[in-house]
Design an enzyme around this catalytic site. Structure first.
Site, PDB file in Angstrom:
ATOM      1  N   GLY A  48      24.370 -62.661  -9.333  1.00  0.00           N
ATOM      2  CA  GLY A  48      24.215 -61.505 -10.204  1.00  0.00           C
ATOM      3  C   GLY A  48      25.550 -60.979 -10.710  1.00  0.00           C
ATOM      4  CB  SER A  72      21.507 -54.378   2.018  1.00  0.00           C
ATOM      5  OG  SER A  72      22.434 -54.335   3.086  1.00  0.00           O
ATOM      6  CB  ILE A  73      24.669 -58.699  -1.117  1.00  0.00           C
ATOM      7  CG1 ILE A  73      24.106 -59.761  -0.149  1.00  0.00           C
ATOM      8  CG2 ILE A  73      26.071 -59.062  -1.564  1.00  0.00           C
ATOM      9  CD1 ILE A  73      24.827 -59.875   1.164  1.00  0.00           C
ATOM     10  N   GLY A  74      24.188 -55.722  -2.212  1.00  0.00           N
ATOM     11  CA  GLY A  74      24.545 -54.671  -3.156  1.00  0.00           C
ATOM     12  C   GLY A  74      25.198 -55.173  -4.421  1.00  0.00           C
ATOM     13  CB  CYS A 132      19.354 -52.634 -11.121  1.00  0.00           C
ATOM     14  SG  CYS A 132      19.945 -54.308 -10.984  1.00  0.00           S
ATOM     15  N   GLY A 219      12.772 -65.473   2.284  1.00  0.00           N
ATOM     16  CA  GLY A 219      12.484 -66.535   3.239  1.00  0.00           C
ATOM     17  C   GLY A 219      10.999 -66.815   3.342  1.00  0.00           C
ATOM     18  N   GLY A 267      16.031 -70.384  -2.679  1.00  0.00           N
ATOM     19  CA  GLY A 267      16.987 -69.354  -2.314  1.00  0.00           C
ATOM     20  C   GLY A 267      17.445 -69.413  -0.874  1.00  0.00           C
TER      21      GLY A 267
END
Length: 306
Positions: A48, A72-74, A132, A219, A267
């Site tokens: 992203g 929660s990479i953000g 988002c 997953g 993914g």
């Protein structure tokens, strides 16, 4: 029988086979080049990208769960200008189409990122992440409201000539309403599903484990939800679908295709098996040969009986 046809088209993006990568799990491509030949994929969907660099969320960012992970990479990323300068030259060396996932805090952000990437060249399409939060609407996700989702889609379509694939969130009451809205707004294709909202708590500290409290569940655990969503959306709109959510094997991928997906994205499985995409491509081809199917497109939506 002769080698079956694996080629598909997603809203104007030609893919030599129906297997691509899910944004956020494959970096920008070079990270996996030591494990696979990137050029054997149907397409690459990269991490992203936002208008400005983002540091992402507080740590911890990933928690393992039964049959999946919470993340929660953000949207940590170096920003669109850096991507254009440092990664687009690499994209141009690939023989497969590169789709860039884009995100924004406002409709204007999405449009500006799309415009910059459209002008850069070397990119085959845009995947619009509408999960988002809209900072102008109090943090409500763009994808949770059909009107907001349509507004983002229309803005991106106006800003770029590239094919636009909109990534739908499962965290809604009716995913088909959002699909219909973005289709009406001009989307060229859809990808679904994005992650399911979840959380985990450490019973010893008695606090949430993730730094941002909640994160996205992905997953194998989410696959039944994702297959259901693809089934519903396929019946609701006439747009090509990239199905994703818990795909680990060719059998998983074929479920999505039979439900209505023209292509699939892998993914979380990439973290477990960096060659998962290659195994899935080979498995789909073997299934076609074993079952006398000449063209993978014959299977798209076949479970509906139409």
């Amino acid at each position: 029988m002769n080698k079956p046809n694996l080629a598909v088209n997603i809203g104007g993006v030609d893919m030599q086979n129906p297997v691509t990568t899910a944004s956020g799990t494959f970096g920008f491509g070079p990270e996996y080049s030591r494990y696979i030949d990137i050029n054997e994929l149907g397409a690459v969907v990269v991490k992203g990208t936002t208008l400005h660099p983002r540091e992402g969320n507080a740590t911890p960012r990933i928690v393992e769960t039964p049959s999946g992970i919470l993340n929660s990479i953000g949207l940590q990323n170096p920003g669109v200008d850096y991507v254009i300068e440092h990664y687009v030259p690499y994209f141009k060396t690939l023989r497969v189409p590169v789709i860039v996932n884009i995100s924004g805090d406002t409709v204007e952000d999405y449009a500006k990122v799309a415009e910059k990437l459209d002008a850069a060249g070397g990119i085959a399409g845009l995947e619009v992440n509408i999960s988002c939060p809209n900072v102008k609407k109090g943090g409500m996700a763009f994808g949770s409201d059909p009107a907001m989702a349509a507004e983002v889609t229309a803005a991106v379509k106006s800003a770029a000539k590239l094919p636009v694939v909109v990534k739908l969130s499962p965290n809604v009451t009716d995913i088909t309403a959002v699909a219909e809205a973005v289709a009406e707004a001009g989307a060229d294709g859809l990808s679904l599903i994005n992650t399911l909202l979840g959380m985990a708590i450490d019973i010893n500290s008695r606090r949430p484990i993730l730094g941002s409290v909640m994160g996205g569940l992905s997953g194998p655990a989410v696959k039944p939800v994702a297959v259901r969503a693809v089934w519903q959306v396929y019946k609701a709109v006439q747009l090509p679908i990239i199905g994703m959510g818990g795909i680990s094997t060719a059998e998983d991928a074929l479920e999505f295709i039979l439900a209505g997906a023209s292509a699939v994205a892998v993914g979380t499985a990439n973290f477990v098996n960096p060659r998962a995409t290659m195994d899935i491509i080979a498995g789909i081809e073997r299934y076609l040969i074993d079952n006398g199917v000449k063209d993978v497109n014959e299977l798209v939506g076949a479970a509906h009986g139409n």
